[in-house]
Design a protein around this motif. Structure first.
Motif, PDB file in Angstrom:
ATOM      1  N   PHE A  11      -7.949  27.347  -5.546  1.00 44.15           N
ATOM      2  CA  PHE A  11      -7.420  26.975  -6.178  1.00 44.15           C
ATOM      3  C   PHE A  11      -6.207  26.994  -5.711  1.00 44.15           C
ATOM      4  N   ALA A  12      -4.850  26.306  -5.649  1.00 48.11           N
ATOM      5  CA  ALA A  12      -3.811  26.484  -4.902  1.00 48.11           C
ATOM      6  C   ALA A  12      -2.964  26.576  -5.901  1.00 48.11           C
ATOM      7  N   LYS A  13      -1.908  27.917  -5.557  1.00 49.03           N
ATOM      8  CA  LYS A  13      -0.454  28.046  -6.290  1.00 49.03           C
ATOM      9  C   LYS A  13       0.868  28.244  -5.577  1.00 49.03           C
ATOM     10  N   VAL A  14       1.973  27.752  -5.682  1.00 54.73           N
ATOM     11  CA  VAL A  14       3.246  26.895  -5.088  1.00 54.73           C
ATOM     12  C   VAL A  14       3.838  28.405  -5.500  1.00 54.73           C
ATOM     13  N   GLU A  15       4.306  29.083  -4.973  1.00 55.09           N
ATOM     14  CA  GLU A  15       5.995  29.283  -6.221  1.00 55.09           C
ATOM     15  C   GLU A  15       6.884  29.550  -5.233  1.00 55.09           C
ATOM     16  N   THR A  16       7.078  28.433  -5.310  1.00 50.99           N
ATOM     17  CA  THR A  16       9.341  27.628  -4.406  1.00 50.99           C
ATOM     18  C   THR A  16      10.526  29.019  -5.211  1.00 50.99           C
ATOM     19  N   GLN A  17      10.127  30.324  -6.003  1.00 56.22           N
ATOM     20  CA  GLN A  17      10.909  30.947  -6.676  1.00 56.22           C
ATOM     21  C   GLN A  17      11.271  31.668  -5.321  1.00 56.22           C
TER      22      GLN A  17
ATOM     23  N   GLN B  95       9.827  21.096  -2.220  1.00 58.92           N
ATOM     24  CA  GLN B  95       8.922  22.468  -3.073  1.00 58.92           C
ATOM     25  C   GLN B  95       7.675  20.632  -3.075  1.00 58.92           C
ATOM     26  N   ASP B  96       7.936  19.122  -3.443  1.00 58.29           N
ATOM     27  CA  ASP B  96       6.819  18.525  -3.536  1.00 58.29           C
ATOM     28  C   ASP B  96       5.623  18.176  -2.439  1.00 58.29           C
ATOM     29  N   VAL B  97       5.824  18.296  -1.453  1.00 64.62           N
ATOM     30  CA  VAL B  97       5.705  18.090  -0.093  1.00 64.62           C
ATOM     31  C   VAL B  97       5.201  19.692  -0.056  1.00 64.62           C
ATOM     32  N   ALA B  98       5.486  21.219   0.090  1.00 65.40           N
ATOM     33  CA  ALA B  98       4.583  21.955   0.494  1.00 65.40           C
ATOM     34  C   ALA B  98       3.361  22.232  -1.450  1.00 65.40           C
TER      35      ALA B  98
ATOM     36  N   ILE C  73       2.536  26.757 -10.919  1.00 67.77           N
ATOM     37  CA  ILE C  73       1.790  25.138 -10.294  1.00 67.77           C
ATOM     38  C   ILE C  73       0.649  25.642 -10.398  1.00 67.77           C
ATOM     39  N   VAL C  74      -0.160  25.650 -10.587  1.00 66.03           N
ATOM     40  CA  VAL C  74      -2.276  26.175 -10.195  1.00 66.03           C
ATOM     41  C   VAL C  74      -2.576  24.516 -10.611  1.00 66.03           C
ATOM     42  N   GLN C  75      -3.574  24.525  -9.231  1.00 65.26           N
ATOM     43  CA  GLN C  75      -4.520  23.132  -9.229  1.00 65.26           C
ATOM     44  C   GLN C  75      -5.564  23.971  -9.104  1.00 65.26           C
ATOM     45  N   GLU C  76      -6.549  23.846  -9.746  1.00 66.83           N
ATOM     46  CA  GLU C  76      -8.665  24.186  -9.239  1.00 66.83           C
ATOM     47  C   GLU C  76      -9.049  23.077  -8.825  1.00 66.83           C
TER      48      GLU C  76
ATOM     49  N   ALA D 151       1.161  -1.236  -0.045  1.00 70.61           N
ATOM     50  CA  ALA D 151      -0.075   0.227  -0.347  1.00 70.61           C
ATOM     51  C   ALA D 151       0.885   1.311   0.059  1.00 70.61           C
ATOM     52  N   PHE D 152       0.287   1.963  -0.416  1.00 74.25           N
ATOM     53  CA  PHE D 152       0.861   3.485  -0.757  1.00 74.25           C
ATOM     54  C   PHE D 152       0.929   4.130   0.744  1.00 74.25           C
ATOM     55  N   ASP D 153       2.039   4.619   1.279  1.00 77.93           N
ATOM     56  CA  ASP D 153       2.827   4.736   2.655  1.00 77.93           C
ATOM     57  C   ASP D 153       2.632   6.580   2.394  1.00 77.93           C
ATOM     58  N   LEU D 154       1.261   7.531   2.469  1.00 74.14           N
ATOM     59  CA  LEU D 154       1.974   9.136   2.423  1.00 74.14           C
ATOM     60  C   LEU D 154       3.268   9.234   3.546  1.00 74.14           C
ATOM     61  N   GLN D 155       2.826   8.597   4.827  1.00 77.86           N
ATOM     62  CA  GLN D 155       3.181   9.883   5.651  1.00 77.86           C
ATOM     63  C   GLN D 155       5.472   9.097   5.595  1.00 77.86           C
ATOM     64  N   ARG D 156       5.280   8.015   4.512  1.00 81.00           N
ATOM     65  CA  ARG D 156       6.416   7.720   4.298  1.00 81.00           C
ATOM     66  C   ARG D 156       7.616   8.546   3.120  1.00 81.00           C
ATOM     67  N   TRP D 157       6.588   8.839   2.317  1.00 79.26           N
ATOM     68  CA  TRP D 157       6.414   9.681   0.430  1.00 79.26           C
ATOM     69  C   TRP D 157       6.548  11.522   1.424  1.00 79.26           C
ATOM     70  N   LEU D 158       5.865  11.646   2.592  1.00 87.20           N
ATOM     71  CA  LEU D 158       6.652  13.127   2.923  1.00 87.20           C
ATOM     72  C   LEU D 158       7.317  13.320   3.633  1.00 87.20           C
ATOM     73  N   ASP D 159       7.795  12.048   4.253  1.00 89.16           N
ATOM     74  CA  ASP D 159       9.449  12.440   5.173  1.00 89.16           C
ATOM     75  C   ASP D 159      10.354  12.085   4.348  1.00 89.16           C
ATOM     76  N   THR D 160      10.356  12.142   3.028  1.00 89.97           N
ATOM     77  CA  THR D 160      11.433  11.647   1.806  1.00 89.97           C
ATOM     78  C   THR D 160      11.032  11.970   0.730  1.00 89.97           C
ATOM     79  N   ALA D 161      10.267  12.789   0.443  1.00 87.91           N
ATOM     80  CA  ALA D 161       9.729  13.737  -1.068  1.00 87.91           C
ATOM     81  C   ALA D 161      10.928  14.965  -0.581  1.00 87.91           C
ATOM     82  N   GLU D 162      11.183  16.130  -1.696  1.00 85.59           N
ATOM     83  CA  GLU D 162      11.489  16.925  -1.963  1.00 85.59           C
ATOM     84  C   GLU D 162      10.181  18.049  -1.348  1.00 85.59           C
TER      85      GLU D 162
END
Length: 100
Positions: free
Chosen positions: A70-76, A47-50, A95-98, A34-45
């Motif tokens: 909508f969510a917009k993330v500007e890492t720069q 920017q991806d977690v944000a 990055i925009v997702q509605e 099964a996909f382990d969300l907490q493990r992914w959050l602990d090991t992801a970049e």
């Protein structure tokens, strides 16, 4: 001599014999992990977690106050935005997702 009756009597046994190995093979295969969300959050970049958290907040806001969020993330620039979209207002960004 093989008659029609003896041939038809033997068919269920042949059919059952061909199904049993398939059923046993299906049982022995290990389940997909099964996909382990907490493990992914602990090991992801970072920017991806944000991005994940911003998009989840937009989804939650849509449940609280239905609309087109909508969510917009500007890492720069180092910021994240979650906002309800007004009619005709089209957000621009990297990055925009509605949700809605």
């Amino acid at each position: 001599m093989i008659t029609r009756r003896t041939l038809l009597a033997g068919l269920p046994a042949v059919a059952a014999a061909s199904v049993v190995p398939v059923a046993i093979g299906a049982v022995r295969q290990p389940p997909a992990p099964a996909f382990d969300l907490q493990r992914w959050l602990d090991t992801a970049e970072p920017q991806d977690v944000a991005e994940y958290h911003a998009f989840q907040l937009a989804k939650a806001m849509n449940r609280v106050n239905p609309g087109l969020w909508f969510a917009k993330v500007e890492t720069q620039g180092g910021w994240a935005l979650v906002q309800r979209r007004a009619d005709g207002d089209r957000p621009r960004g990297t990055i925009v997702q509605e949700f809605g």
